[in-house]
Scaffold this active site. Structure first.
Site, PDB file in Angstrom:
ATOM      1  N   PHE A 146       0.830  -1.203   0.000  1.00 53.20           N
ATOM      2  CA  PHE A 146       0.000   0.000   0.000  1.00 53.20           C
ATOM      3  C   PHE A 146       0.866   1.255   0.000  1.00 53.20           C
ATOM      4  O   PHE A 146       0.604   2.208  -0.724  1.00 53.20           O
ATOM      5  CB  PHE A 146      -0.914  -0.017   1.220  1.00 53.20           C
ATOM      6  CG  PHE A 146      -1.753   1.229   1.352  1.00 53.20           C
ATOM      7  CD1 PHE A 146      -2.885   1.412   0.572  1.00 53.20           C
ATOM      8  CD2 PHE A 146      -1.400   2.220   2.265  1.00 53.20           C
ATOM      9  CE1 PHE A 146      -3.645   2.568   0.690  1.00 53.20           C
ATOM     10  CE2 PHE A 146      -2.151   3.373   2.384  1.00 53.20           C
ATOM     11  CZ  PHE A 146      -3.285   3.552   1.591  1.00 53.20           C
ATOM     12  N   GLU A 438      62.491  29.594  -9.997  1.00 56.05           N
ATOM     13  CA  GLU A 438      61.596  30.480  -9.250  1.00 56.05           C
ATOM     14  C   GLU A 438      62.240  31.839  -9.007  1.00 56.05           C
ATOM     15  O   GLU A 438      61.536  32.858  -8.950  1.00 56.05           O
ATOM     16  CB  GLU A 438      61.205  29.829  -7.925  1.00 56.05           C
ATOM     17  CG  GLU A 438      60.493  28.487  -8.051  1.00 56.05           C
ATOM     18  CD  GLU A 438      59.256  28.564  -8.927  1.00 56.05           C
ATOM     19  OE1 GLU A 438      58.629  29.637  -8.993  1.00 56.05           O
ATOM     20  OE2 GLU A 438      58.925  27.549  -9.573  1.00 56.05           O
ATOM     21  N   HIS A 441      61.445  34.004 -11.994  1.00 53.34           N
ATOM     22  CA  HIS A 441      60.091  34.564 -11.919  1.00 53.34           C
ATOM     23  C   HIS A 441      60.040  35.737 -10.949  1.00 53.34           C
ATOM     24  O   HIS A 441      59.466  36.794 -11.248  1.00 53.34           O
ATOM     25  CB  HIS A 441      59.106  33.489 -11.453  1.00 53.34           C
ATOM     26  CG  HIS A 441      58.796  32.452 -12.486  1.00 53.34           C
ATOM     27  ND1 HIS A 441      58.357  32.759 -13.749  1.00 53.34           N
ATOM     28  CD2 HIS A 441      58.841  31.094 -12.432  1.00 53.34           C
ATOM     29  CE1 HIS A 441      58.146  31.652 -14.435  1.00 53.34           C
ATOM     30  NE2 HIS A 441      58.440  30.614 -13.658  1.00 53.34           N
TER      31      HIS A 441
END
Length: 763
Positions: A146, A438, A441
């Site tokens: 149900f 680095e 940079h």
């Protein structure tokens, strides 16, 4: 526990009960052995080959033979043989067993000791329980069926029902959101419309039917919708765009209808559809053709928002980060009357967001929110919340009672690039290459006029990078100039050029730098009209590709023009490579010193880089950094000591209160109570003494004679450290804008303080 949780527990308990019933009723865990016929069983009984038998009603007789290997406790769960019997055979078998056990003295038959159990007369307890259990089982199964097929449930037959959830008692308010003032103002009108519609309708204004929140991920679109739910006193139904789409045809349209039916019953109310692009994409964009289920769902949504039937009192809020793929019919006035763009917060907005998320965190007194807001350029609200959470985790991992600036900077780096990989084994050759890479940079980032400031340089691997140079803009400029773009390209080339100059060789470490620099150069030519040859013309497309719409699109220029575009890109890259190489060649001394410093300390910040470019040697900078570390550790120890004292006082307060209760009930004596109070008072005195000492350090009383004598007797090493600290301060001053003559602060010494004061007064 809420109602749904209790239901889940009940359903789970019923399922387990059914499983146990099935297990005990239908599953036989034992072994009955070999099956024999009734004649074979009777013959074995006559020959005395059976030691014990066990009869199960209307079933079988289980037999344990003489000399069986079965243990005493294994039978009748396990048996050697079994025979299926009828009532007549059972009676005959039972009578024969009884006769053999009694024996016959006249015939010379000795009695046997055959163990057996007779089938109980009348119904057994199990026979009485089983029908009841079957009835219960049937009722439970009917109940579950149900619920499964119920139109109001969430079972198999309810897939056409809306998955919208009604939000109740949402605690988010507009005051909990920073960096979105205009967005909050727009949504505040929606809340006011729902609270006081007469204020607007009296002037002829109508309530907006839909508000679309558009912006990048993490900018707070869903949070703004939750704030609307918290501010308004009307029902708030929220659902995701993907909840409409299902494997069954027509389910999406059915759920849209049910959603608006639910909203009509709750009007006035707000419906929030998150990630609406999952269901609102442009129609006719299906690559396979045919009737698209998503299009049917969209059609139903269009009808419900502004169709033949009016939906008074229903406001639809929706959020997406792909407004470019939405269907135009969905975006027209009357459906989504208002589109609110939730942008990435600016520096002021980021500062407000940081303050909001820092309310429940213990931050050090030296934390500068303005600096944090500046160095988190480009962060969304979600990024900032994640950054502060990572900083709190780092502080807890280090055992610090408060979050310091180093934790926050590391949290920023973790959000951008991931955690540091200090355990990764790096050879000395790779370490040296990374240091020079680095350094290239960083030096270009400082020497080129239009580059953004360098915040941090490190050769510690992080994410997929062997090292990194992190830049942070001083402000949130919305426009990128031609010179700034060229300087950025040149800065990205610094690592490759440094490798070429120092090692006379190049490595694969510049792959990402090449990619970013090339993309910038190509956009300068194709999108931003910065090519000297082509000038003010666009060859690209600034929108994201939507395959369903753009898969047949072609370039709007010829192959010859494409070749010329490539040549222009190469010219830009060559030009910047040449001038970047020239800058590094002119600053080779700084390149070597910075690489040496990186190999020594692995990570440096803008202050150390400024000191190096100001002419300080690596040894001086290393000594300065070591002194800063010592100061920081000393401060952390002081903060931890104060934290421990505060914790001790609170614990003693709890002990005193507990002792008072014990004293009243006679559990402890007055002497024991006095000892506990004395310990508490002693801890309070320690805390007060610590605070007083800290206060004296923060506001020292300078004495001219003592200062001069101290400088005379100061060790040479400390004097040098002090000198380096002053040098660092001077370098930091050089970073700021040079003040005018009237604005320049007058430097004072303690010996000339009185004379300087008189000059200031004009005496």
């Amino acid at each position: 526990m809420d109602k749904n949780g209790k239901k889940k527990i009940l359903y789970l308990s019923l399922v387990l009960l059914l499983a146990l019933i099935i297990l005990f009723a239908f599953i036989d865990t034992g072994s009955r052995g070999e099956r024999i016929t009734t004649q074979e069983a009777y013959t074995m009984l006559e020959n005395g080959e059976i030691e014990e038998w066990y009869a199960v009603e209307n079933s079988v007789i289980q037999i344990k033979k003489v000399g069986s290997k079965l243990g005493e406790n294994e039978f009748p769960l396990n048996s050697d043989f079994y025979v299926e019997y009828t009532d007549d055979f059972y009676q005959l078998f039972l009578e024969k067993t009884i006769a053999l056990n009694e024996g016959d003295e006249q015939a010379g038959i000795e009695p046997m000791n055959i163990k057996y159990n007779a089938v109980p007369q009348g119904p057994s307890a199990w026979d009485t329980i089983m029908p009841i259990m079957y009835i219960i089982l049937g009722v439970v199964l009917i109940y579950f069926l149900f619920k499964m097929f119920s139109s109001n449930g969430k079972g198999a037959m309810s897939f056409g029902k809306s998955r919208a959830k009604a939000s109740v008692n949402v605690k988010v308010r507009f005051s909990d959101i920073a960096g979105a003032d205009e967005e909050k103002e727009e949504l505040q009108e929606v809340v006011e419309f729902l609270k006081n519609p007469a204020k607007f309708t009296s002037l002829g204004a109508r309530i907006p039917k839909g508000v679309l929140l558009v912006g990048p991920p993490g900018t707070g679109k869903t949070l703004l919708a939750r704030a609307v739910a918290g501010e308004s006193n009307v029902p708030f139904l929220n659902i995701s765009g993907s909840d409409f789409v299902e494997m069954f045809v027509g389910v999406g349209a059915s759920r849209v209808r049910d959603l608006f039916d639910q909203a009509k019953r709750s009007a006035p109310c707000i419906v929030f559809i998150d990630e609406i692009d999952a269901v609102g994409r442009q129609r006719g964009a299906g690559l396979g053709g045919g009737n698209d289920e998503r299009e049917q769902t969209l059609n139903q949504l269009l009808v419900e928002m502004d169709g033949f039937e009016a939906n008074e009192g229903i406001i639809v809020l929706a959020a997406t980060n792909r407004a470019d793929v939405l269907d135009p019919a969905l975006l027209r006035p009357g459906r989504f009357d208002r589109q609110i763009y939730v942008n990435v917060p600016d520096v002021r907005g980021r500062e407000g967001i940081i303050r909001i998320h820092a309310k429940n965190k213990h931050l050090d007194d030296d934390i500068d929110f303005k600096t944090l807001a500046r160095i988190t350029s480009g962060f969304t609200g979600a990024d900032i919340e994640n950054m502060l959470n990572e900083a709190a985790i780092l502080a807890a991992r280090a055992g610090r009672p408060k979050i310091i600036m180093e934790d926050l900077t590391e949290g920023i780096n973790k959000v951008i690039m991931g955690p540091q990989k200090k355990s990764r084994l790096v050879t000395e050759a790779d370490k040296q290459i990374t240091a020079y890479h680095e350094a290239g940079h960083a030096i270009l980032g400082k020497k080129l006029k239009y580059c953004e400031g360098v915040q941090e340089v490190s050769i510690i691997p992080r994410g997929s990078a062997a090292g990194y140079t992190m830049s942070r803009p001083e402000n949130d400029d919305q426009h990128m100039s031609y010179n700034k773009l060229n300087d950025r390209i040149a800065e990205f080339m610094g690592g490759r050029i440094a490798e070429e100059l120092i090692f006379h060789d190049i490595t694969t470490g510049a792959s990402n730098d090449i990619q970013v620099a090339t993309n910038i150069a190509r956009k300068m030519v194709t999108e931003w009209g910065m090519s000297k040859k082509f000038g003010f013309v666009n060859f690209g497309n600034d929108q994201e590709v939507f395959i369903g719409r753009d898969y047949q699109s072609k370039n709007s220029y010829s192959e010859k023009t494409a070749g010329e575009i490539d040549q222009e890109v190469q010219d830009i890259l060559k030009y910047n490579y040449t001038r970047a190489k020239k800058v590094l060649e002119e600053n080779m001394q700084y390149l070597h010193e910075l690489a040496k410093l990186l190999i020594e300390k692995e990570t440096i910040y803008s202050n150390e880089l400024d000191m190096l470019l100001a002419g300080k040697t690596t040894e001086q900078i290393v000594r300065h950094m070591n002194n800063e570390v010592k100061k920081r550790k000393k401060k952390e120890e002081e903060v931890k000591a104060e934290y421990d004292l505060i914790k001790k006082v609170k614990e003693n307060e709890i002990k005193v209160k507990t002792a008072e209760v014990f004293l009243k009930n006679g559990i402890i004596s007055k002497e024991d109570y006095d000892k506990i109070v004395a310990l508490h008072n002693e801890s309070v005195k320690e805390l007060e003494a610590h605070k007083e000492k800290k206060l004296k350090k923060s506001v020292p009383e300078y004495n001219e004679v003592q200062v001069v004598e101290a400088e005379k007797t100061q060790p040479e090493e400390n004097k040098e450290d002090k000198k380096e600290s002053k040098d660092a301060d001077l370098v930091n001053e050089e970073k700021t804008k040079e003040p005018s003559v009237e604005e320049k602060p007058k430097k004072r010494t303690y010996k000339k303080k009185e004379k300087q004061d008189k000059e200031d007064k004009g005496e």
